[in-house]
Write a protein that holds these residues in place. Structure first.
Motif, PDB file in Angstrom:
ATOM      1  N   ALA A  56       0.835  -1.200   0.000  1.00 56.31           N
ATOM      2  CA  ALA A  56       0.000   0.000   0.000  1.00 56.31           C
ATOM      3  C   ALA A  56       0.871   1.251   0.000  1.00 56.31           C
ATOM      4  N   LEU A  63       2.567   1.794  -3.437  1.00 57.25           N
ATOM      5  CA  LEU A  63       1.657   2.299  -4.456  1.00 57.25           C
ATOM      6  C   LEU A  63       1.282   3.762  -4.247  1.00 57.25           C
ATOM      7  N   LEU A  64       1.608   4.316  -3.079  1.00 55.09           N
ATOM      8  CA  LEU A  64       1.377   5.747  -2.867  1.00 55.09           C
ATOM      9  C   LEU A  64       2.310   6.575  -3.746  1.00 55.09           C
ATOM     10  N   GLN A  88      -1.842   5.921 -10.965  1.00 51.58           N
ATOM     11  CA  GLN A  88      -2.120   5.935  -9.527  1.00 51.58           C
ATOM     12  C   GLN A  88      -3.096   4.817  -9.187  1.00 51.58           C
ATOM     13  N   VAL A  89      -2.731   3.974  -8.232  1.00 45.27           N
ATOM     14  CA  VAL A  89      -3.581   2.882  -7.780  1.00 45.27           C
ATOM     15  C   VAL A  89      -3.759   3.050  -6.277  1.00 45.27           C
ATOM     16  N   SER A  90      -4.991   3.062  -5.835  1.00 48.05           N
ATOM     17  CA  SER A  90      -5.284   3.219  -4.415  1.00 48.05           C
ATOM     18  C   SER A  90      -5.953   1.944  -3.910  1.00 48.05           C
ATOM     19  N   LEU A  91      -5.366   1.337  -2.886  1.00 45.36           N
ATOM     20  CA  LEU A  91      -5.916   0.108  -2.306  1.00 45.36           C
ATOM     21  C   LEU A  91      -6.294   0.346  -0.856  1.00 45.36           C
ATOM     22  N   ASN A  92      -7.385  -0.264  -0.429  1.00 45.42           N
ATOM     23  CA  ASN A  92      -7.685  -0.239   0.993  1.00 45.42           C
ATOM     24  C   ASN A  92      -6.863  -1.342   1.667  1.00 45.42           C
TER      25      ASN A  92
END
Length: 104
Positions: free
Chosen positions: A72, A75-76, A84-88
Motif C-alpha cells: 500500500a 503504491l502511494l 495511480q492505484v489506491s488500495l484499501n
C-alpha cells in the motif's frame, strides 16, 4: 454472566477489537487481473501485459516478503509510467497474499 456467541461478537465490535480477516490470495489475483493486467503479466499462465513492465512472478521473486502495508505504501508513490492505484487495507493484504502465493 454468560455471553452468547452473538453477544461476544457484539462486545468485540463495540470495543473495536474485531478479529482481522485472513488475507485472500484468490481475491488478490482477481484484483491484480482487474487493476494491473493491462501492463503486468499477473500470473504464471498469463500472457497479457506490456513487455517493459515486470511480471508479478518476477516482482514476487525480487522483492521477497511483500506485506500489505509495504505494498500500500509502495503504491502511494508509483513509478512515472504507472497509473495511480489506491488500495484499501483488505485489498493490499489480498494482493500481498497473491504475491506470496506466486513465490511458491
Amino acid at each position: 454472566m454468560r455471553l452468547t456467541l452473538a453477544g461476544a461478537a457484539l462486545a468485540l465490535l463495540l470495543a473495536g477489537e474485531v478479529p482481522a480477516r485472513a488475507a485472500d490470495a484468490a481475491a488478490g489475483r482477481v484484483l491484480a487481473e482487474r487493476l494491473c493486467a493491462n501492463c503486468h503479466v499477473v500470473a504464471v499462465d498469463a500472457t497479457r501485459g506490456t513487455t517493459d513492465a515486470p511480471t508479478f512472478p518476477a516482482i514476487a521473486a525480487r522483492d521477497g516478503d511483500i506485506s500489505g502495508p509495504w505494498l500500500a505504501f509502495r503504491l502511494l508513490l508509483p513509478h512515472p509510467q504507472m497509473p495511480q492505484v489506491s488500495l484499501n487495507r483488505t485489498e493490499a493484504a489480498d494482493l500481498a497474499a497473491y504475491f506470496a502465493a506466486l513465490k511458491r
